[in-house]
Design a protein around this motif. Structure first.
Motif, PDB file in Angstrom:
ATOM      1  N   ARG A   1      -3.203  -2.830 -18.070  1.00 56.61           N
ATOM      2  CA  ARG A   1      -2.134  -1.884 -18.400  1.00 56.61           C
ATOM      3  C   ARG A   1      -2.532  -1.115 -19.639  1.00 56.61           C
TER       4      ARG A   1
ATOM      5  N   SER B   1       1.626  -3.578 -10.764  1.00 57.10           N
ATOM      6  CA  SER B   1       2.726  -3.477 -11.723  1.00 57.10           C
ATOM      7  C   SER B   1       2.639  -4.639 -12.695  1.00 57.10           C
ATOM      8  N   SER B   2       3.282  -4.483 -13.862  1.00 58.41           N
ATOM      9  CA  SER B   2       3.355  -5.608 -14.797  1.00 58.41           C
ATOM     10  C   SER B   2       4.145  -6.772 -14.205  1.00 58.41           C
TER      11      SER B   2
ATOM     12  N   CYS C   1      -1.802  -1.537 -13.791  1.00 62.40           N
ATOM     13  CA  CYS C   1      -0.384  -1.217 -13.937  1.00 62.40           C
ATOM     14  C   CYS C   1      -0.274   0.129 -14.642  1.00 62.40           C
TER      15      CYS C   1
END
Length: 286
Positions: free
Chosen positions: A266, A136-137, A219
């Motif tokens: 991402r 995840s970020s 992400c």
């Protein structure tokens, strides 16, 4: 050469979309292993992928509990070699229960599982392969208070594991917030996942870059799944699992961009490791 791909946490949501996407893009002689903890759900998900007319590769379901490091090691040893590993399994979090009460199951899957996959599948990853951990970020170091960052910054995998266990101990002792750990356990967990990837990548970098192998965290952005729905009030910008899987699959199927090696990616772009800032739980889910 026949390629073997493994997707963990593939019964539903993003994991299922990743397994389905691989089965669509790989060749008929290739093998996609769709894994999860529940035999019935694994079988049902596998049947769905096999029945999809766009599926080209061979697909098999396998039961794998990533929170059991010995089981992961046995699974990897049985395969002998792999070309693609997508570590996607995540433990559930229920907003109606205290996070301390749920910490063990969550950390066992998200962090113990990530660590087990890296330790067991890294050594059997073929040259030119892909080993990606879905994170995840929130996994950038700046989301932790400054005093905790050294526990995860530039340290070996053993130290990352030790930091997670120290945090777990603090949670059970009721001292986690006093020691500066964020209230929302997803934040340190994601930082630890990315730190684990970075630790393994640091040891392999030169060899992997020479043969086109990618080890990285990814992400996928906000994904509309059963697990995420209880936590977010606004899903107007959320992706379907199929949409979110595309950027992950691009990293699997495209040529290696050396700038992404060992990083958190991402939508094709590197999220700087030291970026982010400590954020309140309410700001993250609002």
């Amino acid at each position: 050469m026949t390629r073997t791909a493994v997707v963990t946490g593939a019964n539903q949501g993003l994991g299922f979309a990743l397994a389905q996407g691989l089965a669509t893009h790989l060749l008929p002689e290739d093998l996609v292993l769709l894994t999860g903890r529940d035999a019935g759900r694994v079988a049902a998900a596998t049947e769905r992928v096999v029945a999809d007319p766009s599926t080209r590769s061979h697909v098999e379901g396998r039961v794998l509990d990533v929170s059991d490091a010995d089981a992961v090691a046995r699974f990897a040893t049985g395969l002998g070699a792999v070309d693609i590993v997508l570590s996607n399994a995540v433990g559930p979090l229920d907003p109606g229960r205290s996070q301390a009460e749920q910490a063990d199951v969550f950390l066992d899957v998200a962090n113990g599982g990530t660590q087990a996959v890296l330790r067991s599948f890294g050594p059997i990853l073929r040259p030119g392969g892909r080993l990606l951990v879905v994170a995840s970020s929130l996994g950038t170091l700046g989301h932790l208070p400054e005093a905790l960052r050294a526990r995860f910054d530039g340290v070996p995998l053993d130290d990352v594991e030790r930091a997670v266990e120290d945090w777990r101990t603090a949670i059970h002792a009721g001292r986690a917030q006093d020691l500066g750990w964020p209230e929302w356990i997803n934040v340190p967990s994601k930082v630890a996942q990315v730190a684990a990837v970075r630790a393994v990548a640091a040891d392999r970098r030169e060899r992997d870059l020479a043969d086109g192998t990618l080890v990285a965290a990814v992400c996928p952005g906000l994904v509309d799944t059963r697990a995420s729905r209880p936590w977010f009030a606004n899903f107007s910008q959320a992706q379907t699992p199929e949409q979110a899987a595309r950027a992950v699959l691009d990293l699997v199927l495209d040529d290696l961009d050396p700038s992404t090696y060992g990083e958190l990616i991402r939508f094709g772009h590197v999220l700087p490791w030291h970026s982010g800032s400590p954020t309140r739980h309410e700001e993250l889910i609002g």
